[in-house]
Design an enzyme around this catalytic site. Structure first.
Site, PDB file in Angstrom:
ATOM      1  N   ASP A 157       5.337  -4.224   4.083  1.00 22.81           N
ATOM      2  CA  ASP A 157       5.106  -2.956   3.377  1.00 22.81           C
ATOM      3  C   ASP A 157       6.415  -2.210   3.068  1.00 22.81           C
ATOM      4  O   ASP A 157       7.502  -2.719   3.314  1.00 22.81           O
ATOM      5  CB  ASP A 157       4.120  -2.108   4.204  1.00 22.81           C
ATOM      6  CG  ASP A 157       3.147  -1.321   3.336  1.00 22.81           C
ATOM      7  OD1 ASP A 157       3.501  -0.978   2.193  1.00 22.81           O
ATOM      8  OD2 ASP A 157       2.033  -1.027   3.805  1.00 22.81           O
ATOM      9  N   ASP A 188      -1.835   1.856  -4.054  1.00 24.56           N
ATOM     10  CA  ASP A 188      -3.062   1.355  -3.413  1.00 24.56           C
ATOM     11  C   ASP A 188      -4.293   1.476  -4.315  1.00 24.56           C
ATOM     12  O   ASP A 188      -4.509   2.487  -4.979  1.00 24.56           O
ATOM     13  CB  ASP A 188      -3.329   2.126  -2.116  1.00 24.56           C
ATOM     14  CG  ASP A 188      -2.329   1.740  -1.045  1.00 24.56           C
ATOM     15  OD1 ASP A 188      -1.373   0.996  -1.330  1.00 24.56           O
ATOM     16  OD2 ASP A 188      -2.527   2.191   0.108  1.00 24.56           O
TER      17      ASP A 188
HETATM   18  C1  GLA Z   1       0.208   0.930   2.418  1.00 28.03           C
HETATM   19  C2  GLA Z   1      -0.270  -0.361   1.746  1.00 28.03           C
HETATM   20  C3  GLA Z   1      -1.741  -0.573   2.034  1.00 28.03           C
HETATM   21  C4  GLA Z   1      -1.969  -0.630   3.544  1.00 28.03           C
HETATM   22  C5  GLA Z   1      -1.436   0.638   4.190  1.00 28.03           C
HETATM   23  C6  GLA Z   1      -1.452   0.547   5.713  1.00 28.03           C
HETATM   24  O1  GLA Z   1      -0.383   2.047   1.837  1.00 28.03           O
HETATM   25  O2  GLA Z   1      -0.012  -0.331   0.384  1.00 28.03           O
HETATM   26  O3  GLA Z   1      -2.222  -1.743   1.420  1.00 28.03           O
HETATM   27  O4  GLA Z   1      -1.328  -1.763   4.070  1.00 28.03           O
HETATM   28  O5  GLA Z   1      -0.088   0.905   3.805  1.00 28.03           O
HETATM   29  O6  GLA Z   1      -0.958   1.698   6.320  1.00 28.03           O
END
Ligand code: GLA
Length: 418
Positions: free
Chosen positions: A149, A207
Site C-alpha cells: 500500500d 478505493d
Molecule cells: C487502502 C487501500 C485499500 C485497503 C486499505 C486498508 O485504502 O487502497 O484497498 O487495503 O488501505 O487500510
C-alpha cells in the site's frame, strides 16, 4: 535442437513481459478481506474462507485468500529479529500456520503491507528499513501474494515511488519464492508507466465502493490504459464489490453483473470481496451465478491477455457529469471489445445510462452493431453467443443485441462460423 525448443517455448509464451516472475500469466483470481470485513478479521474467518475457497471456488479458477490490513501486532515488530508479528489475539497461530493450512487445501495465501512507515489503518509497515526483512519473512511463512500500500510515506518515497516499490520487488525476487507482487498506490505518479517493470499489478485509482458511480469512475480511468496490461502485468481497478453490502452503498444484481463482466474484460485481478463462506445460501444464489460464470471468467483468463478497449460509443442527448440534461432524453451505450485467442472477440455492450438507475431520461436499449465497427469482416458469417443468457445466433454484417436495461451489460463472443 536446443534452439528449436527455445523457439517453440517462445511461440507458446508469445509476448514476454517486462516483469515475468513466473507468477500469473493471466489475472489472479481469489478473495480479499478488506471490502467487507475491513479490520474485523481473525484466524477463524481466514480458515473458514480457505475452506470455502477450496471446496466451492477453486474449480472455477479462484485460488488466493488475501489478508488485507490489520493482521499484524499493532504495538510493533519483534524486538530482536525485527520481523513483523501477527496479532497474537486474532491470529494466535501466526501466518505460517494459515499459509500451510491454505496450501494443504490447494489454496494460496496473500498478505498486506505498505511502502511507507505505517499501513493505512496504522499498523507497522515495511518502509524504509524493513523491505528486505519483510520479504524474507513473508517467503519464510509461505506467502504467495503481497499487496503493498501507499500510506504514511515521506518526501523521499514520494519523490521516487518506483525506487521504493522497486526495492520491495527485488527483495521479493531475491527470496526465490514466487510471490505475486501487487502495488497499491492508487494511480498516483502514473504507476502504469513504471510498475510493469517491477510488479505484477498496480492499482490505477483510489478505493472502490459498491456504487455505480464508483464503478463507472474507475472504468473511465482504466479505459485509456489498455496498452500497459499484458501477460504477468495488469492494471488493477481494485477489488470486486459483487454482493458487498456497505451501507449506504450496494450494487444491484444488474450492476454487479456489469461490474464483474467489465473487470473480466479489463484484465483486472478478480478478487472477490463478499462472504464466500455463505455463497451457497439461497438468497445469495444470484451472486454465485455471477462470480462462477465460466464463460465470463474465460474472458479474464484468455491466454492472449489483452485488455479490452472501447470500440465505439452511441451517445446521444446532452449529458453532463453522467446526468442527462436533455429534455428529449439520452442514450449512452459503450461497446467494449477484447481480442481472444483463435481470432475470436468478446464484445460487451454496456448501457451505462445515468448515475441513478431509475433516471427516466434513459431507457432500456437494444443496439445494432455493424460488424465492421468491431473489426470483423462484412462478408463472413459469425456465431454470436450471449455469455449470460447462453443464447446463440448467427450474424452477418450486423448484429442486434438483446434489450439492455440501464446499468446492465450484454456480453457476446463472436466466432467465425464454420
Ligand atoms: C487502502 C487501500 C485499500 C485497503 C486499505 C486498508 O485504502 O487502497 O484497498 O487495503 O488501505 O487500510
Amino acid at each position: 535442437m536446443k534452439l528449436n525448443i527455445l523457439l517453440a517455448a517462445l511461440l507458446v509464451v508469445g509476448y514476454v513481459s517486462a516483469f515475468d516472475n513466473g507468477v500469473a500469466r493471466t489475472p489472479p483470481m481469489g478473495w480479499n478481506s478488506w471490502n467487507l470485513f475491513a479490520c474485523n478479521i481473525n484466524e477463524q474467518l481466514i480458515i473458514e474462507t480457505i475452506d470455502a475457497m477450496s471446496s466451492k471456488l477453486l474449480k472455477y479458477g479462484y485460488q488466493y485468500v488475501n489478508i488485507d490490513d490489520c493482521w499484524s501486532r499493532k504495538e510493533g515488530r519483534d524486538n530482536t529479529t525485527k520481523e513483523l508479528i501477527a496479532d497474537p489475539i486474532r491470529f494466535p497461530r501466526g501466518i505460517k500456520y494459515l499459509a500451510d493450512y491454505a496450501h494443504s487445501k490447494g489454496v494460496k495465501l496473500g498478505i498486506y503491507s505498505d511502502v511507507g512507515f505505517l499501513t493505512c489503518a496504522g499498523y507497522p509497515a515495511s518502509g524504509k528499513d524493513f523491505y528486505e526483512i519483510d520479504a524474507k519473512t513473508f517467503a519464510k511463512w509461505g506467502v504467495d501474494y503481497l499487496k503493498f500500500d501507499w500510506c504514511f510515506t515521506d518526501d523521499e518515497i514520494r519523490a521516487a515511488p518506483w525506487k521504493f516499490y522497486g526495492r520491495m520487488s527485488q527483495a521479493l525476487n531475491s527470496t526465490g519464492r514466487p510471490i505475486f507482487y501487487s502495488i497499491c498506490n492508487w494511480g498516483d505518479f502514473k504507476p502504469w508507466e513504471w510498475a510493469p517493470k517491477i510488479s505484477n499489478s498496480w492499482r490505477t485509482t483510489g478505493d472502490i465502493n459498491p456504487s455505480w458511480a464508483s464503478v463507472i469512475d474507475i472504468l473511465d480511468k482504466n479505459r485509456p490504459l489498455h496498452q500497459f496490461s499484458g501477460p504477468y502485468t495488469f492494471n488493477d481497478p481494485d477489488m470486486l464489490e459483487v454482493e458487498v453490502d456497505r451501507p449506504p452503498n450496494k450494487l444491484t444484481v444488474e450492476e454487479a453483473r456489469s461490474h464483474f463482466t467489465l473487470w473480466a474484460m479489463l484484465n483486472s485481478p478478480l478478487l472477490l470481496g463478499n462472504d464466500i463462506r455463505r455463497i451457497d445460501d439461497q438468497d445469495r444464489k444470484w451472486a454465485k451465478d455471477i462470480i462462477t460464470n465460466e464463460e465470463v471468467i474465460a474472458l479474464s483468463q484468455d491466454n492472449l491477455v489483452l485488455q479490452a478497449k472501447v470500440l465505439y460509443e452511441d451517445k446521444r442527448g446532452e449529458i453532463k457529469d453522467n446526468k442527462c440534461v436533455d429534455q428529449n432524453g439520452c442514450v449512452w451505450i459503450e461497446v467494449w471489445g477484447k481480442q481472444l485467442v483463435g481470432g475470436n472477440i468478446a464484445v460487451a455492450v454496456l448501457n451505462r445510462a445515468g448515475v441513478d438507475v431509475n433516471d427516466p431520461k434513459f431507457k432500456k436499449e437494444s443496439h445494432t452493431i455493424p460488424l465492421k465497427s468491431i473489426g470483423l469482416s462484412d462478408t463472413n458469417e459469425y456465431v454470436v453467443r450471449n455469455l449470460w443468457t447462453k443464447q446463440k445466433t448467427n450474424a452477418k454484417q450486423q448484429f442486434t443485441t438483446d434489450s439492455i436495461d440501464q446499468h446492465s451489460i450484454a456480453v457476446y463472443k463472436f466466432t467465425k462460423a464454420q
